[in-house]
Design a protein around this motif. Sequence first.
Motif, PDB file in Angstrom:
ATOM      1  N   TRP A   9     -14.717 -70.357  -2.847  1.00 31.08           N
ATOM      2  CA  TRP A   9     -14.188 -69.292  -3.787  1.00 31.08           C
ATOM      3  C   TRP A   9     -14.447 -69.555  -5.363  1.00 31.08           C
ATOM      4  CZ3 TRP A   9     -13.051 -64.478  -1.741  1.00 31.08           C
ATOM      5  CH2 TRP A   9     -12.549 -64.626  -0.434  1.00 31.08           C
ATOM      6  N   LYS A  76     -12.395 -73.005  -5.840  1.00 31.27           N
ATOM      7  CA  LYS A  76     -12.970 -74.174  -5.255  1.00 31.27           C
ATOM      8  C   LYS A  76     -14.238 -74.749  -5.662  1.00 31.27           C
ATOM      9  CE  LYS A  76      -9.482 -73.188  -2.200  1.00 31.27           C
ATOM     10  NZ  LYS A  76      -8.380 -73.327  -2.955  1.00 31.27           N
ATOM     11  N   TYR A 445      -7.471 -62.019  -8.420  1.00 35.25           N
ATOM     12  CA  TYR A 445      -8.248 -63.062  -7.655  1.00 35.25           C
ATOM     13  C   TYR A 445      -7.502 -64.524  -7.009  1.00 35.25           C
ATOM     14  CZ  TYR A 445     -12.993 -64.854  -6.771  1.00 35.25           C
ATOM     15  OH  TYR A 445     -14.088 -65.781  -6.402  1.00 35.25           O
ATOM     16  N   ILE A 449      -7.676 -65.845  -3.477  1.00 34.92           N
ATOM     17  CA  ILE A 449      -8.243 -67.001  -3.181  1.00 34.92           C
ATOM     18  C   ILE A 449      -7.003 -67.880  -2.351  1.00 34.92           C
ATOM     19  CG2 ILE A 449      -8.928 -69.436  -4.030  1.00 34.92           C
ATOM     20  CD1 ILE A 449     -10.181 -68.121  -6.400  1.00 34.92           C
ATOM     21  N   ASN A 452      -7.000 -66.930   1.228  1.00 34.52           N
ATOM     22  CA  ASN A 452      -8.240 -66.985   1.722  1.00 34.52           C
ATOM     23  C   ASN A 452      -8.807 -65.547   2.278  1.00 34.52           C
ATOM     24  OD1 ASN A 452     -10.507 -68.682   2.214  1.00 34.52           O
ATOM     25  ND2 ASN A 452     -10.019 -68.848   4.263  1.00 34.52           N
TER      26      ASN A 452
END
Length: 458
Positions: A9, A76, A445, A449, A452
């Motif tokens: 992400w 990530k 967001y 994240i 997941n």
Amino acid sequence: MGFPEGFLWGGATAANQIEGAYAEDGKGLSVQDVLPGGVVKPVSAGPTPDNLKLEAIDFYHRYQEDIALFAEMGFKVFRLSIAWSRIFPRGDEAEPNAAGLAFYDRVIDELLAHNIVPLVTLSHYELPLHLAQEYGGWTNRKLIGFYENFARTVFEHFRGRVQYWLTFNEINSILHFPILAGIMNTTDKQDLYQAIHHELVASARVTKIAHEVDATNKIGCMILAMPRYPLTPNPDDVWAALDAAHDDFTFGDVHCRGTYPGYFLRKLREAGIELDITEQDRIDLRNTVDFVSFSYYMSVCESATDTTRGPGNLIGGVPNPTLAASQWGWQIDPVGLRIVLNEYWDRWQKPLFIVENGLGARDELVDGTVADDYRISYMNDHLAQVGEALSDGVAVLGYTSWGCIDLVSMSTAEMSKRYGFIYVDRNDDGSGTLQRYRKKSFYWYKDVIASNGATLTP
Ligand code: BG6
């Protein structure tokens, strides 16, 4: 089924749209420095004060603060591009500019310190201006060698620190805006297709070099994805849609299969174009990519008879009567993303990486934030379709939303077309403090994240 463990992400940017500092530390001019109105206005004689990209959002000096914000969201991966003209200011030098490399050392080390994987685009619409003016951009075979030198330099320099690389941003856009490949003075089709061939050979050659430098390197091509739907069920419209789609497929076909597809060769024959393809070129093209990346913003329709063209990401097409559009007229179609993912996976059987997606919209900063529910809704709906595609069995490596921090638009060079989770105080007239603010989507967001993808709604 849900998003797999290790799904990458993050967010995406390009050097010329965020860095600014266009003449700092030995950087040469790039094609972007003379495009004050993006691709919608003609090239200027040189850098002009109204080119917002010259200062952009000053990531060059503020990268630490920005990366800290990305880390706070839990990124990530971060997609950035290396400005070729920082490393080779004119493009044809033998030795790199050490200060240019040092800037990216700082950025990449900062990312790694925050456990963020760098995903680097080698050429995001910004070759050195000298290569465009003196060599005719990618029409000239010599560009392959210059690009190889640039790529080898950064592969070696960042060995062990960068593993994911993209060769050319939206390589198929050259068909529509040759200026983005440094082709400034010709509209000749022969030259254009020769330039395409040079880029494809260059991409394949640097794929080989990347693997030689570090066998763990992963190289992707990058395609502007825009599914083409037939405007009606009339077979002629269906063919018009496939014929137009072939223009984009060509680039993935060559990158994934290592040879030119028959439908492309036919188009060349019928247009009377004869490419200069050497035996060595054919061998080089067989160095196929490890994964396929793409941008996705919208779909379009195609028709055998209707010649209307609506606005859209560089390519555009016949407007779809069933879809609403963004403030810039780009039609919004989350299911189109599932279609692209399935289509590309079925066709190439290579892992896919969505490296651009998002909503360009006017934001209003109120009390230090932006209530951008429209952006949340756009992204939720697109990511839900990524989830569907994963359940369809498509291999997806990750998702980097475009312009995760507000940046200068590529097509129109505006600031007011904002994509970010982070608001940057800069206006179309160049005014503003450059201060950063977290939008509502920032927190949204972050939760996506952290979970997941579990917090997405169908
Ligand atoms: C893609 C480009 O075409 O779309 C980006 O790779 C660009 O550079 C993005 O910014 C969105 O387009 P625009 O014109 O809204 O900036």
